[in-house]
Design a protein around this motif. Structure first.
Motif, PDB file in Angstrom:
ATOM      1  N   ALA A   1      -6.720   3.792   0.356  1.00 47.90           N
ATOM      2  CA  ALA A   1      -6.664   5.288   0.849  1.00 47.90           C
ATOM      3  C   ALA A   1      -5.354   5.619   0.786  1.00 47.90           C
ATOM      4  N   SER A   2      -5.051   6.984   0.060  1.00 51.34           N
ATOM      5  CA  SER A   2      -3.957   7.809  -0.168  1.00 51.34           C
ATOM      6  C   SER A   2      -3.882   8.911   0.862  1.00 51.34           C
ATOM      7  N   TYR A   3      -4.779   9.346   1.577  1.00 51.04           N
ATOM      8  CA  TYR A   3      -4.776  10.343   2.385  1.00 51.04           C
ATOM      9  C   TYR A   3      -5.937  10.461   3.476  1.00 51.04           C
ATOM     10  N   ASN A   4      -5.824  11.237   4.370  1.00 54.91           N
ATOM     11  CA  ASN A   4      -6.700  11.115   5.450  1.00 54.91           C
ATOM     12  C   ASN A   4      -7.889  12.042   5.119  1.00 54.91           C
ATOM     13  N   ARG A   5      -9.033  11.483   4.127  1.00 54.23           N
ATOM     14  CA  ARG A   5     -10.036  12.323   3.592  1.00 54.23           C
ATOM     15  C   ARG A   5     -10.751  12.990   4.718  1.00 54.23           C
ATOM     16  N   ASP A   6     -11.017  12.460   5.941  1.00 55.40           N
ATOM     17  CA  ASP A   6     -11.841  13.172   6.969  1.00 55.40           C
ATOM     18  C   ASP A   6     -11.601  14.660   7.152  1.00 55.40           C
TER      19      ASP A   6
ATOM     20  N   GLN B   1       0.975  -1.098  -0.062  1.00 56.74           N
ATOM     21  CA  GLN B   1       0.174   0.120  -0.024  1.00 56.74           C
ATOM     22  C   GLN B   1       0.745   1.394  -0.123  1.00 56.74           C
ATOM     23  N   SER B   2       0.480   2.219  -0.815  1.00 57.16           N
ATOM     24  CA  SER B   2       1.086   3.405  -0.819  1.00 57.16           C
ATOM     25  C   SER B   2       0.965   4.258   0.613  1.00 57.16           C
ATOM     26  N   ARG B   3       2.161   4.923   0.693  1.00 55.74           N
ATOM     27  CA  ARG B   3       2.232   5.406   2.149  1.00 55.74           C
ATOM     28  C   ARG B   3       1.146   6.435   2.257  1.00 55.74           C
TER      29      ARG B   3
END
Length: 396
Positions: A207-212, A20-22
């Motif tokens: 998930a690639s970023y913290n969408r919340d 998984q990408s970081r």
């Protein structure tokens, strides 16, 4: 040495699952309302700075659910900040649509009178935010197709008004098309209804970023843009706000910020658009209940904070209010200063301002402990005179 087959046939290589990408983490930003409210630019700038820090682009956080229409909240906010709907503003400030006789009569009563409008906001069925203006009284008006002055394109003549509007001509609320929007729409931001700032404990494998966190920042920017629009309109118009944003926040710390323990981030975790009158009434009620709870707690904590009981405090007030040989009995601030002096002589540390605060708390919540002459006077509403003359009715 060659490997001897084991008779079970060739083995298939095990599928290698790419790691998984970081996860790229956007830093949150605090919602600040009231006097120190942050502007839309501040929230948008924060997002752009974070995109650059994380090596991402705007398209990486936009919606890809309905290609090619992938431009959503951030892109639309950037466009709105640089190029607001010119046609809608032109319709709003077109003074030829004003009802001049109506405005003249209002100006004779109030020299500061402004044209009255309503500002409303809604989330469409496609989860987009649409902000529109109408002449004041639009929400309370009713359809009236029988008016003799009915005109097919003038919506003023389509309705029955409780009070005469300040406009004699109004066109708006058209059905949007693929290349046009309603002529009274002052703000249109796509994808706002899809923002979900609720905190997530875990993110999915893709998930690639913290969408919340990103959604929390975006909804703050949208609300700031809406409230900025309201404040700008109020320079020239008497604006009735129909809908308002309501936020639920929680305080969070930031391990990278040493000051967050003392000044935590007030993060938005949910939001709604509600009727402004109901929302403000509920806020006033909640603020009143919170103040009453805080006042009662402060009154119960007098002994701990100052070292004396309410009975000792009332006794000091009685001694401070005694009539001297010359002059009237002390009252008001003189009574507060004398009572503070009495308590200091008894060994307690207190000043006149604190005495005044405690007196006000007692008058609101424990007035029964005060003697009658120390209680505030209650002014009764004057009874209107019964001077109505009834005309005699003719007997049948």
């Amino acid at each position: 040495m060659a490997k001897i087959p084991d008779g079970n046939g060739p083995r298939r290589a095990r599928r290698q699952i790419p790691p998984q990408s970081r996860l790229k983490l956007f830093r949150p930003i605090s919602w600040r309302g009231g006097v120190i409210a942050s502007s839309t630019d501040e929230y948008v700038s924060h997002l752009l700075i974070e995109l650059g820090r994380l090596g991402m682009e705007i398209r990486d956080i936009e919606d890809h659910a309905r290609p090619p229409n992938t431009r959503t909240v951030l892109s639309d906010l950037l466009q709105w900040l640089s190029d607001r709907p010119g046609k809608a503003y032109a319709e709003l400030i077109n003074w030829q649509t004003l009802d001049f006789p109506q405005m003249r009569s209002r100006l004779e009563e109030d020299r500061y009178a402004k044209p009255r409008i309503e500002l409303s906001a809604e989330i469409t069925k496609m989860n987009n935010l649409s902000v529109r203006w109408h002449p004041a009284g639009w929400r309370d008006s009713e359809f009236d197709w029988r008016r003799p002055d009915h005109h097919y394109s003038n919506l003023i003549t389509h309705r029955k008004w409780q009070q005469p509007p300040d406009f004699h001509w109004f066109v708006g609320d058209e059905q949007p098309t693929f290349d046009s929007r309603p002529s009274n729409e002052l703000m249109y931001v796509r994808g706002v209804g899809n923002l979900r700032p609720a905190p997530r404990e875990e993110y999915g494998p893709y998930a690639s970023y913290n969408r919340d966190i990103v959604d929390s920042i975006l909804i703050c920017a949208v609300r700031s843009a809406y409230e900025t629009l309201l404040s700008q309109l109020e320079y020239s118009f008497d604006v009735t706000l129909i809908h308002a944003f309501d936020f639920v926040t929680r305080d969070e710390g930031d391990e990278n910020d040493p000051w967050s323990a003392r000044y935590p981030i007030r993060r938005v975790i949910s939001w709604t658009i509600e009727d402004a009158v109901d929302l403000y009434a509920r806020r006033d009620q909640e603020a009143s209940l919170a103040k009453e709870h805080a006042d009662r707690a402060k009154l119960e904590n007098v002994a701990t904070a100052y070292g004396f009981t309410l009975e000792t405090f009332v006794g000091a007030l009685l001694r401070a209010s005694s009539v001297k040989r010359t002059g009237p009995a002390p009252s008001g601030e003189h009574l507060n200063r004398n009572a503070a002096k009495e308590l200091r002589n008894a060994g307690f540390k207190i000043h006149a301002g604190e005495v005044r605060d405690i007196r006000e708390l007692i008058e609101r919540h424990r007035i029964e402990v005060l003697p009658e002459f120390l209680r505030p006077e209650v002014s009764e509403a004057p009874i209107p005179p019964n001077n109505i003359v009834r005309f005699p009715q003719d007997s049948e």
